[in-house]
Design a protein around this motif. Structure first.
Motif, PDB file in Angstrom:
ATOM      1  N   GLU A 188      21.590  84.693  47.398  1.00  0.00           N
ATOM      2  CA  GLU A 188      22.834  84.248  48.019  1.00  0.00           C
ATOM      3  C   GLU A 188      23.018  85.055  49.291  1.00  0.00           C
ATOM      4  O   GLU A 188      23.097  86.277  49.251  1.00  0.00           O
ATOM      5  CB  GLU A 188      24.035  84.456  47.103  1.00  0.00           C
ATOM      6  CG  GLU A 188      25.333  83.953  47.766  1.00  0.00           C
ATOM      7  CD  GLU A 188      26.581  84.135  46.933  1.00  0.00           C
ATOM      8  OE1 GLU A 188      26.624  85.109  46.151  1.00  0.00           O
ATOM      9  OE2 GLU A 188      27.510  83.318  47.072  1.00  0.00           O
ATOM     10  N   ASN A 189      23.079  84.368  50.413  1.00  0.00           N
ATOM     11  CA  ASN A 189      23.321  85.035  51.691  1.00  0.00           C
ATOM     12  C   ASN A 189      24.698  84.669  52.197  1.00  0.00           C
ATOM     13  O   ASN A 189      24.985  83.492  52.372  1.00  0.00           O
ATOM     14  CB  ASN A 189      22.295  84.586  52.744  1.00  0.00           C
ATOM     15  CG  ASN A 189      20.925  85.189  52.510  1.00  0.00           C
ATOM     16  OD1 ASN A 189      20.678  85.777  51.477  1.00  0.00           O
ATOM     17  ND2 ASN A 189      20.058  85.031  53.476  1.00  0.00           N
TER      18      ASN A 189
ATOM     19  N   ARG B 163      27.487  80.641  54.388  1.00  0.00           N
ATOM     20  CA  ARG B 163      27.006  80.929  53.032  1.00  0.00           C
ATOM     21  C   ARG B 163      25.896  79.987  52.619  1.00  0.00           C
ATOM     22  O   ARG B 163      25.974  78.793  52.860  1.00  0.00           O
ATOM     23  CB  ARG B 163      28.129  80.696  52.019  1.00  0.00           C
ATOM     24  CG  ARG B 163      29.285  81.636  52.091  1.00  0.00           C
ATOM     25  CD  ARG B 163      30.100  81.511  50.852  1.00  0.00           C
ATOM     26  NE  ARG B 163      30.892  80.310  50.812  1.00  0.00           N
ATOM     27  CZ  ARG B 163      32.132  80.285  50.339  1.00  0.00           C
ATOM     28  NH1 ARG B 163      32.688  81.391  49.909  1.00  0.00           N
ATOM     29  NH2 ARG B 163      32.787  79.143  50.293  1.00  0.00           N
ATOM     30  N   VAL B 164      24.914  80.553  51.972  1.00  0.00           N
ATOM     31  CA  VAL B 164      23.861  79.724  51.381  1.00  0.00           C
ATOM     32  C   VAL B 164      23.465  80.322  50.048  1.00  0.00           C
ATOM     33  O   VAL B 164      23.272  81.530  49.942  1.00  0.00           O
ATOM     34  CB  VAL B 164      22.595  79.705  52.272  1.00  0.00           C
ATOM     35  CG1 VAL B 164      21.500  78.919  51.617  1.00  0.00           C
ATOM     36  CG2 VAL B 164      22.891  79.153  53.631  1.00  0.00           C
ATOM     37  N   ILE B 165      23.333  79.468  49.051  1.00  0.00           N
ATOM     38  CA  ILE B 165      22.698  79.899  47.785  1.00  0.00           C
ATOM     39  C   ILE B 165      21.388  79.152  47.712  1.00  0.00           C
ATOM     40  O   ILE B 165      21.346  77.942  47.880  1.00  0.00           O
ATOM     41  CB  ILE B 165      23.544  79.540  46.552  1.00  0.00           C
ATOM     42  CG1 ILE B 165      24.830  80.360  46.522  1.00  0.00           C
ATOM     43  CG2 ILE B 165      22.758  79.823  45.276  1.00  0.00           C
ATOM     44  CD1 ILE B 165      25.723  80.029  45.340  1.00  0.00           C
TER      45      ILE B 165
ATOM     46  N   GLU C 279      18.100  78.723  45.131  1.00  0.00           N
ATOM     47  CA  GLU C 279      17.429  79.036  43.871  1.00  0.00           C
ATOM     48  C   GLU C 279      16.062  78.399  43.912  1.00  0.00           C
ATOM     49  O   GLU C 279      15.907  77.301  44.433  1.00  0.00           O
ATOM     50  CB  GLU C 279      18.229  78.479  42.687  1.00  0.00           C
ATOM     51  CG  GLU C 279      19.584  79.139  42.543  1.00  0.00           C
ATOM     52  CD  GLU C 279      20.531  78.305  41.693  1.00  0.00           C
ATOM     53  OE1 GLU C 279      20.113  77.242  41.211  1.00  0.00           O
ATOM     54  OE2 GLU C 279      21.684  78.722  41.540  1.00  0.00           O
TER      55      GLU C 279
ATOM     56  N   ALA D 293      19.207  74.134  47.241  1.00  0.00           N
ATOM     57  CA  ALA D 293      19.965  74.780  48.316  1.00  0.00           C
ATOM     58  C   ALA D 293      21.385  74.261  48.343  1.00  0.00           C
ATOM     59  O   ALA D 293      21.619  73.051  48.295  1.00  0.00           O
ATOM     60  CB  ALA D 293      19.302  74.514  49.665  1.00  0.00           C
ATOM     61  N   SER D 294      22.326  75.184  48.464  1.00  0.00           N
ATOM     62  CA  SER D 294      23.730  74.779  48.438  1.00  0.00           C
ATOM     63  C   SER D 294      24.144  74.032  49.695  1.00  0.00           C
ATOM     64  O   SER D 294      25.117  73.294  49.674  1.00  0.00           O
ATOM     65  CB  SER D 294      24.633  75.996  48.249  1.00  0.00           C
ATOM     66  OG  SER D 294      24.500  76.864  49.359  1.00  0.00           O
TER      67      SER D 294
END
Lengths: 1007, 523
Positions: free
Chosen positions: A528-529, A567-569, A571, A596-597
């Motif tokens: 998570e950035n 924001r980016v998540i 996985e 990707a979120s």
């Protein structure tokens, strides 16, 4: 008879024994790279099993060694040596590290170690010595020219500035196309801040400047997406893998490194100081020469100093190893008042538990950077505009020492300058009265656990947190230039933080079944950035309440305070299988699935990308001629996807303004089309390569040819007037990058005293925009930036430059207007491309006894560079060429036509008022981009500590120089010290800092 | 083997947690429709921005009609002194941005939200603001996209001007009916910086707008103009008659654009035609509009009480004319700007008298004319209005540019202030339109429409005429008539623009006359 034979044999044997004298020999083995003693190195008498190993001081003793014996010294990772004993009894042996050895183990994606010869993709390792040898403050600068395919430019803002590094060309229209940086297997956030443009601004730096170069053990560059698929989309542009130094068992090592360099401006534009302005004009176009001041431009700059001092301590035993370092960087730039200071602390440890089954390791890095008055570029609030364009007949000294005057009506000081023009300011007012502060704090901490479950089966789990705090505080004094600063001053403040949390778990299995080897991994990662999270405020030209008070309470009511976040998540689930057969053939299959979120609500959040590669080691398959020691061919294919930026799918509304005391601020509705069928960008990469080594590794080359096709580019478009929206996004476009990378490495001379190693890194990248929007072939991205345009259009290339050229007739003569000025073409035309055609680095390392040296020649060839600064210097009449033309007479030569009459002479003023400046004819300001320079020069000496009786394991002193001179350069500035490290303003400069050369000395001590 | 299996299962279970993705991809500092529903802000909150976007900035106003009409002109030789102000088009795409992106696009959403949230009167209000905006855009380009706005077709067609005006009138009818049925509605209060939600005030705006548009058509379609004009004049809701009823647009805390351009960028100064008329006719409003030249920068200008810049002037160095007259200091702190004032209505009525329209309570042209001047002086704070109105001799004076004699001009207008009942309609019309122009400072689009329609005031031509076949030639005795269609439309919506050009009735050039400004006598 038999008795006599035996006796004779015995006698012969005894005779043989005594024919050659036997003696005791002693010696010391050190590493050539850093002069340190090497313990545990086997020294064997060739052909026998007689031998010993060196002790903790690198010393060895061998008894009963015949004079005709040969000593065999070999150690893992070092080039083996055979030394005839002869008459010597004492041996000082220096071992070279064997980076090019066949069985080299390199660190690949996710920290996985692989045997280099099995790799199916292009990668290149660069040692820490090579990177640090010339003492660059930023480590990427130290990589330039040392890895093929890497096109690196540094920001001209000096120490602490950002870098632009591109592997295999620009692939994305919107994104930065820069590689992922990884430290010890974990992604390292490289958040690049804003960059200057034509109107002004300052390089806001990036995440790489926080690194401590002295902590770097080695760097491995994975050049294409094929190599980096395990990192997912962030690795689509290649990966730079950094391995940091760790403690070693059995050795306690203290090292001190001190490097001091001096920076000097090496290339200013050429000016005239003979002709001033007439009638108080801003433009120095008088034709009457005068005696005017002429040293104030070069006197403005100072000699910069950078001092980097570091200390590191490492050690350990078989169970635990640890490493600690501290580094201090203190620099003064060539622009007065510019300083940069950095502190780096880092600590790492590794402990084995439970019978060495479990290894726990941790790593903490801390950095603090303070940058003051970092130089910028562009028109506004830039000291260089007023400095360069100063009307020559005026008294510059007066403006220098009286940069401010007291305004009785306001009871405060204001800028003293002769022009109210928006881009001209008193340079000394700018640097003394408008302080700029950039401060960063950064912490990176990670914890890893590695569990050896069974033979060949390992489980690793890692967690990492990367946190940075960024402060930007720029204060502009009251009484400055009213175009950009309010009468009471301007406060430009922002405080943001970046937080990245990364965790992964990897299961790996290695086994050998008859002729097959299997290396497999499977894993999962979560990331998570949250970047640019914070606030900013800038009152611009809306007046602060009280003059020169810089605090929020002094902001007028009608200034908005802004908050931002990104924001980016991500996985990912990934796996890799490498199957080897008889050490001859290797098949590599990888796959990764990302979620990707930023693609939420599109149904495309999940995307899969595979890669496959094959390596054939020809030298193991067939018997090749003796001189070929290794031959390999490889090929691979991969497909990567790149997610879209944050908050593009379904943005909400925003508050439009502060409103008034009687009316709340209105809402600006989001008029972007909700993009629920947004897809990720895809890059399909194909590469083939070959690697050969000759003469047992004395020479070799590695060659790769690649092709990357990027599709479904994420494009933002202005919606048609009647569509109901103002912006929309589409996935469109096709960009192709193809080219080659070649590394040739030769050691022409290698004796026990002298070694010369030479390597050439050469690459070429061809970029083509095949298509943007198929239904609209005229669509383009980019646009006019006053006189030049950087346009990306179907059929062209990334960073194509379009300008207005001279309007010419069929004979090529310039068409003059009826008033006698050159006219320009109706539309802008493409003049070239800003990216180089070929990138070359030629690196040479020398070792002679205790002396060492190296020089690096870097060249970038082809294409064009553009200078807006020159355009202004000409239109203001302050450039040398306008002075020379006025010296030569009242007219200058030209090949022109007016109406139907040929014209061969023109007044310089008539010519120069039609070219240059902000947006006139720019044809004369296009230069060849080609430049070749002596990028690095080092010469040094390893002190023989034992002989001198010093209580040191090793010590060296060297002289270093960077960018010392150019063998060839056509542009009036250095295109590799760039104004902006983002996609725009490439090979272009608008009053940015001049080129700088550096030289200094380096002292290294080891205890 | 078993361990391997468990490990893999563990990995699979952990993966693919995407339920937080939508929230993660949202910018928490933005404001969602859900949040706006509180306090019923959802539908009304965009309105102050919609109203703000009825006006533009430097390239939309200052370097366009403000320059052509002589209110302001630039000391800066933009693009080598060849730009819109000298009849060579550099900037023609920006008004479209304000209209379509700033008004039409968000209002489309507002209208949908008004319907789905059962607040129909907001939709009515939004439609009125759309007409205010598009009636400006059509006065710049001619045919524009209106009916087909929001279409998903590949090619979005433009409306003819004739259809547009008919559509405007029809839509104003239904808007007025809706307002009329809801006079006591208080829902706009929080969102309306102009009238605090007073529906009756908006009804006056509807009528005033109708009158303005009707007068625009008075030459091309006198019958329609008369019908619509009289309808507006007779409507019970009335018109904007007093300065207290003026329609102002709030600047929402942002500095007045002309002040930014003038004081911060030094890119605009007083126009020479205004200097010629205001000083010549001894206008008491001049100190409210402008201030004297900057003698600290150029003491040689002390002989001039005011010094303006010629429209389409020869300019070589910006510094030459930076010391010329700037706008009055008050503009740096004003909170609102004029959109539709009582003085304009009074002058419209004066012209309506000349054209023989009739309505209840009609007096005569002289009364309306003088009332218009008084309202203007009261609005701006001008002094000595009575002396001004009585002045039958003072005329516009010749203009001299101390830096470049090529910019000088002799005043061609002989208009005076004092009404002359015995004069011809043409002379009377010149007086009315000249006063309307003098009043219309900072609200220059309608005066530009009046100029193209009537030929008044008699301002000088541009000194430097750089018109060329690229955008259309304006002859030395001609005037710019329109802006070419937006460049992005010419490339991206080419078929529709070709169609629009036929609807324009002439080439897509700056010399092509618009619908309401045919080359005919005024009477």
């Amino acid at each position: 008879m038999r008795k006599i034979t035996i006796l004779l044999a015995l006698l012969l044997f005894a005779g043989l024994q005594s024919a050659f004298a036997q003696k005791t020999i002693t010696g010391k083995i050190t590493s050539a790279e850093d002069g340190l003693a090497m313990p545990g190195v086997p020294v064997v008498i060739k052909g026998t099993t007689v031998g010993t190993t060196t002790d903790a001081n690198g010393a060895f003793t061998l008894k009963n060694v015949p004079s005709n014996a040969t000593l065999l010294v070999s150690f893992i990772g070092m080039i083996a040596q055979e030394i005839p004993v002869g008459n010597q009894t004492e041996f000082n042996i220096s071992m070279q590290s064997d980076m090019k050895a066949l069985g080299d183990v390199v660190v690949t994606a996710l920290g996985i170690q692989r045997d280099k010869k099995t790799l199916t993709y292009a990668s290149q390792q660069v040692s820490a010595t090579d990177i640090r040898i010339a003492g660059n403050t930023n480590f990427m600068d130290g990589l330039a020219g040392k890895a093929s395919g890497l096109d690196i430019k540094m920001s001209s803002s000096g120490a602490g500035g950002s870098t632009k590094a591109v592997l295999r060309g620009n692939k994305s229209l919107v994104g930065l196309s820069e590689p992922l940086y990884v430290i010890d297997g974990i992604p390292y956030v490289n958040n690049k801040g804003g960059q200057p443009g034509s109107y002004g601004g300052t390089d806001q730096g990036d995440g790489l400047s926080a690194l401590n170069n002295d902590d770097i053990e080695s760097v491995n560059v994975l050049k294409g997406s094929n190599a980096s698929i395990l990192y997912g989309s962030q690795g689509a542009n290649g990966v730079v893998i950094i391995t940091t130094k760790k403690g070693k068992a059995g050795k306690v090592d203290v090292s001190i490194n001190s490097i001091t360099t001096f920076d000097q401006v090496s290339g200013l534009p050429e000016f005239q100081f003979k002709y001033g302005a007439a009638g108080g004009s801003d433009y120095s176009w008088s034709t009457t020469p005068g005696k005017y001041q002429d040293s104030y431009i070069k006197d403005f700059f100072q000699t910069g100093i950078s001092a980097i001092n570091s200390v590191s301590i490492s050690g350990g035993n078989e169970k635990t190893t640890a490493y600690f370092s501290y580094s201090n960087t203190s620099a003064k730039g060539v622009m007065p008042t510019n300083t940069y200071n950095k502190h780096n602390f880092s600590f790492n440890q590794s402990t084995k538990l439970f019978n060495d089954k479990l290894t726990i390791s941790s790593n903490v890095m801390f950095a603090n950077e303070v940058s003051k008055n970092r130089p910028g570029a562009g028109y506004y609030n830039n000291p260089l505009t007023g400095l360069y364009l100063f009307a020559r007949e005026r008294d510059f000294r007066d403006y220098r020492y009286n940069f401010q005057t007291f305004n009785k009506d306001r009871n405060l000081y204001q800028m003293y300058w002769y022009s109210t023009e928006e881009k001209m300011n008193n340079p000394y007012w700018e640097i003394y009265k408008n302080p700029k502060l950039n401060e960063k704090y950064r912490v990176v901490a990670s914890l890893k656990a590695s569990w050896d479950i069974a033979k060949g089966l390992k489980f690793d789990i890692r967690g990492n947190i990367d946190y940075a705090d960024n402060l930007h505080d720029y204060r502009y004094a009251a009484g400055g230039n009213s175009v950009s600063v309010s009468p009471n001053g301007k406060y430009d403040y922002s405080k943001t933080n970046d937080k990245a949390v990364y965790t992964d778990a990897i299961l790996s299995y290695n086994t050998k079944i008859s002729d097959f080897t299997l290396n497999a991994i499977a894993g999962f990662s979560y990331q998570e950035n949250i970047l640019n999270n914070g606030m900013s405020v800038n009152n611009g030209t809306t007046s602060l309440m009280y003059p020169n008070v810089f605090t929020f309470a002094n902001m007028p009511y009608n200034i908005m305070f802004n908050q931002s976040i990104d924001r980016v998540i991500k996985e990912g689930l990934f796996g890799n299988v490498q199957l080897g057969w008889k050490e001859m053939l290797f098949l590599d299959l990888s796959g990764r699935n990302d979620w990707a979120s930023t693609l939420a609500l599109t149904g495309n959040e999940s995307y899969f990308y595979p890669a496959a590669g094959l390596t054939a080691i020809i030298s193991n398959m067939v018997t090749l001629p003796e001189f070929i020691s290794f031959a390999k061919v490889r090929g691979s294919l991969s497909q990567t996807s790149n997610e879209v930026p944050f908050n593009r799918v379904n943005p909400w509304n925003s508050i439009g303004g502060t409103g008034t005391p009687t009316q709340i601020g209105g809402i600006t509705r989001n008029t972007q089309v909700p993009f629920t069928n947004l897809k990720p960008e895809t890059i399909t990469g194909t590469e083939v390569g070959a690697e050969m080594r000759f003469f047992k590794g004395r020479a070799g080359f590695e060659f790769t040819y690649y092709q990357d096709i990027s599709k479904n580019q994420f494009l933002s478009l202005a919606a048609p007037s009647g569509s109901g929206y103002s912006t929309y996004y589409i996935n469109a476009g096709k960009i192709t990058n193809n080219g080659f990378e070649l590394t040739v490495d030769v050691t022409p001379v290698e004796t026990s005293d002298f070694r010369w190693n030479s390597s050439v890194n050469l690459s070429q990248n061809k970029n083509k925009i095949n298509e943007l929007i198929s239904s609209n072939p005229n669509y383009y991205v980019g646009g006019d930036d006053e006189g030049f345009a950087s346009i990306i259009k179907a059929g062209g290339s990334y960073n194509d430059i379009w300008i207005y050229k001279f309007a010419r007739d069929e004979q090529g003569r310039i068409i003059l207007s009826d008033k006698g000025n050159p006219t320009k073409t109706k539309l802008q035309e493409k003049v070239g491309n800003a990216n180089p055609d070929y990138v070359l680095g030629w690196n040479n390392n020398f070792n002679y006894k205790n002396f060492f040296g190296s020089f690096l020649i870097n060249g970038k060839f082809g294409r064009i560079a553009f200078s807006k600064t020159e355009a202004f210097l000409d239109s203001y009449g302050v450039s040398k060429r306008t002075g020379d033309l006025r010296d030569a007479g009242t007219t200058m030569a030209i090949d022109a036509v007016q109406g139907t009459t040929a014209v061969s002479q023109i007044k310089p003023y008539d010519y120069f008022t039609a070219v240059g400046d902000r947006n006139r004819i720019m044809e004369p300001y296009v230069f060849k981009r080609t430049n070749v320079r002596l990028a690095q020069f080092v010469i040094g000496y390893n002190l023989p500590c034992q002989k001198l009786g010093l209580p040191l394991k090793a010590a060296s002193v060297s002289f270093v120089g960077r960018n010392l001179f150019f063998f060839y350069k056509d542009a009036p500035y250095d295109p590799e010290q760039t104004m902006s490290t983002s996609n725009s303003m490439q090979s272009n400069e608008v009053f940015s800092m001049p080129a700088v050369r550096s030289y200094g000395f380096n002292v290294k001590l080891n205890f | 083997m078993k361990k391997l299996f468990i490990a893999l299962l563990f990995l699979v279970a952990l993966s693919a947690c995407t339920k937080d993705f939508e929230a993660e991809n949202q910018n928490p500092y933005q404001i969602s429709d859900e949040m706006l529903k509180q306090d019923f802000n959802l539908v009304g909150s965009p309105f102050s921005q919609l109203l703000f976007n009825l006006f533009g900035h430097q390239v939309e106003e200052d370097l366009c009609y403000d320059s052509w009409m002589g209110y302001m002109n630039t000391p800066t030789p933009f693009v080598e002194n060849v730009n819109n102000t000298t009849y060579y088009i550099r900037w023609n795409s920006y008004w479209g941005g304000y209209c379509y992106n700033g008004v039409m696009s968000p209002s489309r959403q507002v209208i949908q939200l008004a319907k789905s949230n059962d607040l129909p009167l907001f939709a009515t209000w939004a439609k009125l603001i759309r007409i205010l905006s598009v009636s400006k855009l059509t006065a710049l380009h001619g045919p524009v996209i209106y009916t087909n706005y929001g279409s998903t077709a590949n090619s979005i067609l433009y409306d003819t001007e004739k259809d547009l005006y008919n559509l405007f009138f029809a839509q104003l009818d239904s808007i007025q009916t809706d307002f009329g049925a809801n006079k006591d509605y208080k829902g706009f209060k929080k969102f309306d910086p102009s009238f605090s939600g007073d529906i009756t005030a908006w009804m006056r705006v509807v009528n005033s707008l109708r009158l303005r548009l009707a007068m625009r058509l008075s030459k091309v379609d006198p019958t329609l103009a008369k019908t619509q004009g009289e309808k507006a004049l007779n409507d019970a809701a009335g018109l904007i008659e007093t300065n207290e009823q003026n329609f102002w647009v709030s600047l929402l805390g942002i500095k007045m654009r002309v002040a930014t351009i003038c004081f911060e960028w030094d890119d605009t100064r007083m126009g020479a035609p205004m200097e010629s008329f205001m000083l010549g006719m001894k206008d008491g409003r001049v100190s409210k509009y402008y201030q004297g030249p900057n003698l600290a920068q150029d003491p040689s200008l002390s002989i001039y009480p005011y010094k303006g810049i010629r429209n389409g002037a020869y300019c070589t160095a910006k510094i030459d004319r930076v010391p010329f007259s700037r706008v009055a200091d008050d503009f740096q702190t004003v909170q609102r700007r004029r959109c539709f004032t009582a003085a304009e209505i009074s002058f419209l009525k004066a012209e309506a008298c000349l054209r023989g329209w009739s309505w209840t309570g009609k007096t005569d042209a002289k009364t309306y004319y003088e009332n218009g001047i008084r309202l203007s002086f009261a609005d701006w704070g001008g002094k000595d209005v009575d002396t001004y109105i009585a002045d039958a001799t003072s005329k516009p004076v010749d203009y001299v540019d101390p830096k470049d004699a090529r910019n000088n001009f002799t005043a061609s207008s002989t208009v005076t202030v004092a009404w002359d009942e015995s004069a011809t309609n043409e002379v009377k019309l010149e007086k009315i339109i000249t006063q309307k122009w003098l009043h219309g400072f900072t609200n220059g689009l309608e005066p530009w429409c009046d100029f193209r329609r009537t030929g008044y005031p008699k301002i000088p031509h541009v000194a430097k005429n750089d018109s060329s076949p690229d955008w259309g030639i304006i002859p030395a005795d001609g005037w710019i008539q329109r802006l070419p269609f937006v460049t992005a439309e010419r490339t991206g919506n080419a078929a529709a623009v070709a169609d629009a050009t036929t609807k324009l009735g002439g080439p897509d050039e700056i010399g092509t006359r618009l619908y309401f400004a045919p080359d005919k006598p005024n009477f």
